[in-house]
Scaffold this active site. Structure first.
Site, PDB file in Angstrom:
ATOM      1  N   LEU A  29      11.090   1.813  -5.420  1.00  7.67           N
ATOM      2  CA  LEU A  29      10.860   1.898  -3.976  1.00  7.67           C
ATOM      3  C   LEU A  29      11.061   3.307  -3.436  1.00  7.67           C
ATOM      4  O   LEU A  29      11.994   4.008  -3.815  1.00  7.67           O
ATOM      5  CB  LEU A  29      11.799   0.925  -3.253  1.00  7.67           C
ATOM      6  CG  LEU A  29      11.680  -0.535  -3.694  1.00  7.67           C
ATOM      7  CD1 LEU A  29      12.626  -1.420  -2.877  1.00  7.67           C
ATOM      8  CD2 LEU A  29      10.244  -1.045  -3.580  1.00  7.67           C
ATOM      9  N   HIS A  33       7.565   2.094   0.954  1.00 11.38           N
ATOM     10  CA  HIS A  33       7.922   0.670   0.828  1.00 11.38           C
ATOM     11  C   HIS A  33       8.953   0.285   1.883  1.00 11.38           C
ATOM     12  O   HIS A  33       8.877  -0.786   2.495  1.00 11.38           O
ATOM     13  CB  HIS A  33       8.567   0.390  -0.532  1.00 11.38           C
ATOM     14  CG  HIS A  33       7.690   0.624  -1.719  1.00 11.38           C
ATOM     15  ND1 HIS A  33       7.900   1.649  -2.613  1.00 11.38           N
ATOM     16  CD2 HIS A  33       6.606  -0.062  -2.174  1.00 11.38           C
ATOM     17  CE1 HIS A  33       6.992   1.574  -3.574  1.00 11.38           C
ATOM     18  NE2 HIS A  33       6.192   0.566  -3.328  1.00 11.38           N
ATOM     19  N   ASP A 144      -3.023   1.632   0.466  1.00 11.44           N
ATOM     20  CA  ASP A 144      -3.859   0.796  -0.398  1.00 11.44           C
ATOM     21  C   ASP A 144      -4.813   0.027   0.515  1.00 11.44           C
ATOM     22  O   ASP A 144      -4.722  -1.205   0.640  1.00 11.44           O
ATOM     23  CB  ASP A 144      -2.968  -0.137  -1.218  1.00 11.44           C
ATOM     24  CG  ASP A 144      -1.994   0.651  -2.073  1.00 11.44           C
ATOM     25  OD1 ASP A 144      -2.399   1.131  -3.131  1.00 11.44           O
ATOM     26  OD2 ASP A 144      -0.836   0.838  -1.657  1.00 11.44           O
ATOM     27  N   GLN A 147      -6.880  -2.889  -0.816  1.00 14.94           N
ATOM     28  CA  GLN A 147      -6.012  -4.044  -1.077  1.00 14.94           C
ATOM     29  C   GLN A 147      -5.688  -4.767   0.236  1.00 14.94           C
ATOM     30  O   GLN A 147      -5.734  -6.000   0.313  1.00 14.94           O
ATOM     31  CB  GLN A 147      -4.722  -3.572  -1.746  1.00 14.94           C
ATOM     32  CG  GLN A 147      -3.662  -4.637  -1.860  1.00 14.94           C
ATOM     33  CD  GLN A 147      -2.476  -4.164  -2.687  1.00 14.94           C
ATOM     34  OE1 GLN A 147      -2.497  -4.237  -3.888  1.00 14.94           O
ATOM     35  NE2 GLN A 147      -1.444  -3.667  -2.013  1.00 14.94           N
TER      36      GLN A 147
HETATM   37  P1  AMP Z   1       3.378  -1.263  -4.733  1.00  9.93           P
HETATM   38  O1  AMP Z   1       4.813  -1.352  -5.082  1.00  9.93           O
HETATM   39  O2  AMP Z   1       2.736   0.022  -5.150  1.00  9.93           O
HETATM   40  O3  AMP Z   1       2.598  -2.475  -5.161  1.00  9.93           O
HETATM   41  O4  AMP Z   1       3.299  -1.246  -3.144  1.00  9.93           O
HETATM   42  C1  AMP Z   1       3.886  -2.277  -2.401  1.00  9.93           C
HETATM   43  C2  AMP Z   1       3.468  -2.124  -0.971  1.00  9.93           C
HETATM   44  O5  AMP Z   1       3.897  -0.855  -0.480  1.00  9.93           O
HETATM   45  C3  AMP Z   1       1.949  -2.185  -0.783  1.00  9.93           C
HETATM   46  O6  AMP Z   1       1.662  -2.924   0.388  1.00  9.93           O
HETATM   47  C4  AMP Z   1       1.593  -0.729  -0.616  1.00  9.93           C
HETATM   48  O7  AMP Z   1       0.404  -0.516   0.141  1.00  9.93           O
HETATM   49  C5  AMP Z   1       2.800  -0.213   0.138  1.00  9.93           C
HETATM   50  N1  AMP Z   1       2.921   1.243   0.019  1.00  9.93           N
HETATM   51  C6  AMP Z   1       2.970   1.959  -1.132  1.00  9.93           C
HETATM   52  N2  AMP Z   1       3.014   3.286  -0.861  1.00  9.93           N
HETATM   53  C7  AMP Z   1       2.974   3.396   0.489  1.00  9.93           C
HETATM   54  C8  AMP Z   1       2.965   4.501   1.389  1.00  9.93           C
HETATM   55  N3  AMP Z   1       3.012   5.757   0.961  1.00  9.93           N
HETATM   56  N4  AMP Z   1       2.928   4.242   2.715  1.00  9.93           N
HETATM   57  C9  AMP Z   1       2.869   2.957   3.174  1.00  9.93           C
HETATM   58  N5  AMP Z   1       2.872   1.871   2.374  1.00  9.93           N
HETATM   59  C10 AMP Z   1       2.910   2.088   1.050  1.00  9.93           C
END
Ligand code: AMP
Length: 271
Positions: A29, A33, A144, A147
């Site tokens: 994280l 996150h 994302d 997604q």
């Molecule tokens: P992940 O752990 O990469 O699957 O991401 C989990 C959630 O965190 C997803 O909804 C991502 O879009 C969000 N997320 C990841 N990086 C960022 C960021 N830099 N800014 C905002 N949300 C993020």
């Protein structure tokens, strides 16, 4: 903060809680996150995060094995921002998920071209989590963006009655979108990586006034000079993800590019 390691733990927690605001993640994280959790905390009810590196969304030659796993540190971060509980299932959690396909019109574009099974894997695991957790609200990052759109489409077409909230991309001081994969870059790659959002944003701004095909070529060339291997650099309709050849309001400028083995994505929407 409660740490829930089994379905039994999860059930007990859900039975003693009201409305659930849910933040699914793959861990390692960072502030991006945590921003999702902070947003979730603003809603009535309790905030539940999940940490699960979903094998179904990695292709055979992708980075499942080296994907960073930092559970102890993650739990400390979540506790510090008053997350109520975190679900951390075992690595074989996905085996009982019913396999689903994501909306093909959205999932076959952008990242879906080089990662054909990616969004099916994402939707399969999210559906499993949503069925178990039955959240009222779910929170997804706009970094994302594809997604986010695919999950939104899935929720509209399901009877789950879940509201989705998109949270703006959180960036490092130099503008690079925060990502768990940023830690996998060498120091030279990290120096080059900071140019990606700068070039993308500059070209995005010019897209209102200049020829999109020329801008796309320019963007790719500038990134290739910095050793990026560009997967796509596209101007799209921000609802359908159809490629645009002429600017329209709310144009999405989206990129995926690799530096060595590290795949980075980013986007801006130009109103
Ligand atoms: P992940 O752990 O990469 O699957 O991401 C989990 C959630 O965190 C997803 O909804 C991502 O879009 C969000 N997320 C990841 N990086 C960022 C960021 N830099 N800014 C905002 N949300 C993020």
């Amino acid at each position: 903060m409660k740490v829930l390691n089994s379905l039994n733990d999860l059930d007990k927690f859900l039975n003693s809680s009201g409305e659930i605001n849910f933040v699914p993640t793959m861990g390692n994280l960072h502030y991006g996150h945590l921003k999702l959790v902070t947003e979730a905390n603003k809603f009535d009810g309790v905030t539940l995060a999940s940490i699960y590196v979903n094998p179904l969304q990695f292709g055979p030659n992708e980075d499942l094995d080296v994907y960073p796993r930092t559970l102890d540190q993650d739990l400390m971060h979540l506790e510090a921002i008053s997350c109520d509980a975190v679900f951390c299932p075992a690595p074989d959690f996905a085996k009982n998920a019913i396999k689903l396909s994501a909306n093909s019109a959205l999932s076959k574009k952008l990242c879906g071209i080089s990662r054909p099974h990616f969004f099916d894997g994402v939707i399969t695991i999210l559906n499993y989590l949503f069925q178990l957790v039955r959240p009222t609200n779910v929170f997804f990052g706009l970094k994302d963006y594809q997604q986010y759109l695919i999950v939104k489409d899935f929720l509209i077409n399901s009877n789950l009655n879940i509201d989705i909230h998109g949270v703006p991309t959180q960036r490092e001081e130099d503008g690079l979108a925060m990502s768990s994969r940023n830690n996998l870059m060498s120091s030279q790659q990290r120096i080059n990586a900071k140019h990606l959002p700068v070039i993308l944003k500059e070209i995005a701004k010019r897209s209102k006034y200049e020829n999109l095909a020329d801008l796309k070529i320019e963007g790719i060339e500038r990134l290739e000079k910095l050793n990026f291997n560009v997967d796509y650099f596209l101007f799209c309709n921000s609802t359908t993800l159809e490629e645009l050849f002429k600017f329209e309001p709310n144009t999405l400028v989206a990129i995926a590019a690799k530096l060595g083995n590290v795949r980075l994505i980013d986007n801006f929407i130009i109103q």
